[in-house]
Design an enzyme around this catalytic site. Structure first.
Site, PDB file in Angstrom:
ATOM      1  N   CYS A   1      10.346   0.183   1.859  1.00 60.51           N
ATOM      2  CA  CYS A   1       8.978   0.134   2.351  1.00 60.51           C
ATOM      3  C   CYS A   1       8.785   1.319   3.296  1.00 60.51           C
ATOM      4  O   CYS A   1       9.467   1.402   4.326  1.00 60.51           O
ATOM      5  CB  CYS A   1       8.775  -1.185   3.098  1.00 60.51           C
ATOM      6  SG  CYS A   1       7.192  -1.314   3.933  1.00 60.51           S
TER       7      CYS A   1
ATOM      8  N   CYS B   1       4.180   4.981  -0.903  1.00 61.30           N
ATOM      9  CA  CYS B   1       4.240   3.521  -0.715  1.00 61.30           C
ATOM     10  C   CYS B   1       4.941   2.992  -1.950  1.00 61.30           C
ATOM     11  O   CYS B   1       4.612   3.390  -3.079  1.00 61.30           O
ATOM     12  CB  CYS B   1       2.833   2.941  -0.594  1.00 61.30           C
ATOM     13  SG  CYS B   1       2.797   1.139  -0.734  1.00 61.30           S
TER      14      CYS B   1
HETATM   15  N1  DGL Z   1       5.371  -1.201   0.067  1.00 61.26           N
HETATM   16  C1  DGL Z   1       5.096  -0.814   1.381  1.00 61.26           C
HETATM   17  C2  DGL Z   1       5.267   0.658   1.647  1.00 61.26           C
HETATM   18  O1  DGL Z   1       6.037   1.301   0.993  1.00 61.26           O
HETATM   19  C3  DGL Z   1       4.048  -1.515   2.211  1.00 61.26           C
HETATM   20  C4  DGL Z   1       2.765  -1.969   1.602  1.00 61.26           C
HETATM   21  C5  DGL Z   1       1.955  -2.847   2.594  1.00 61.26           C
HETATM   22  O2  DGL Z   1       2.377  -3.983   2.827  1.00 61.26           O
HETATM   23  O3  DGL Z   1       0.949  -2.367   3.141  1.00 61.26           O
HETATM   24  O4  DGL Z   1       4.708   1.206   2.543  1.00 61.26           O
END
Ligand code: DGL
Length: 264
Positions: free
Chosen positions: A73, A184
């Site tokens: 993440c 993301c």
């Molecule tokens: N998948 C996450 C990232 O890479 C976060 C997405 C979220 O919960 O806003 O930033």
């Protein structure tokens, strides 16, 4: 005994990284935890995230005797890595926007950064840009709407192409943007939709680089053997988990359990 590798994200996004890591390192057992109770992370304050991510990951690393943690993440990695590394005595791999390869690939010098609203404004991200952009122009788009579309898709729903077009408009309006960083981990799940709206642009994510990092940290020990069935955890029960269970099974993850501090 194969090493247990723990993956963390706010939702299903991190499965895009798990897929790349597992392909190169099939011999490990992979476990996956997602914090759906606090989803989306891209709209939460940094202090809260640091506390929350450190608490969940350190608890599960201990219970599962994980030998490696991957913070799949960008939103969490760009703030919580120092805290995680200070409490864990195993390697912690963070996923951050792939700005360095983007800067080497662009021909026009215009790079798109598609991430969460938090990640596009982080000082960590600005540091990466200052380090690698080599004078490029960066078009930043922070979108929680696209994070929700990816969640919907992996829960078995239809992606709303009007939402996709609306969110991607800044890149469509600047045709010189030849490379777009998917900053993301949810966005690789939307690659076909993004490609159909923005044909001819190179989309870069961090999956393969993280897979190589895991291989190098483990001495490539995960390249051999069968691996095992890992566990999946989330932080809240909700109806759409039914749709997600199938995806988790396809990724070699078994039962989906609810994580609660001190109560598994
Ligand atoms: N998948 C996450 C990232 O890479 C976060 C997405 C979220 O919960 O806003 O930033």
């Amino acid at each position: 005994m194969p090493t247990n590798v723990l993956f963390f994200d706010s939702g299903v996004g991190g499965l895009s990284v798990l897929e790349a890591v597992r392909k190169l390192n099939p011999g490990f057992t992979y476990s996956y935890v997602f914090d759906n109770a606090c989803f989306p992370y891209g709209e939460l304050p940094s202090d809260f995230l640091i506390e929350r991510v450190t608490s969940i990951v350190s608890d599960l690393v201990r219970r599962l005797s994980a030998g490696l943690a991957v913070i799949a993440c960008n939103t969490a990695s760009t703030v919580a890595l120092p805290s995680l590394r200070s409490v864990l005595d195993i390697p912690v791999v963070g996923v951050v926007p792939a700005l360095k390869p983007a800067a080497s690939l662009t021909k026009t010098g215009v790079i798109g950064l598609l991430a969460t609203p938090a990640t596009v404004h982080r000082s960590y991200t600005q540091k990466l840009i200052d380090e690698f952009d080599r004078g490029c122009r960066i078009i930043r788009v922070g979108s929680s709407a696209l994070v929700r579309e990816a969640e919907k898709k992996l829960s078995g729903g239809m992606v709303d192409m009007d939402v996709m077009r609306h969110e991607l408009a800044p890149f469509a309006e600047e045709p010189l943007t030849d490379v777009i960083v998917l900053g993301c981990t949810h966005f690789p799940h939307l690659r076909p939709e993004i490609e159909s709206i923005l044909p001819g642009r190179s989309l870069i994510d961090s999956g393969e680089a993280i897979a190589r990092r895991v291989a190098s940290l483990t001495g490539n020990a995960g390249a051999a053997g069968q691996g095992g069935t890992g566990e999946a955890f989330c932080t809240k029960s909700e109806p759409r988990l039914e749709g997600i269970r199938g995806v988790l099974r396809d990724m070699g993850l078994g039962e989906l359990r609810i994580w609660e501090k001190g109560a598994l």
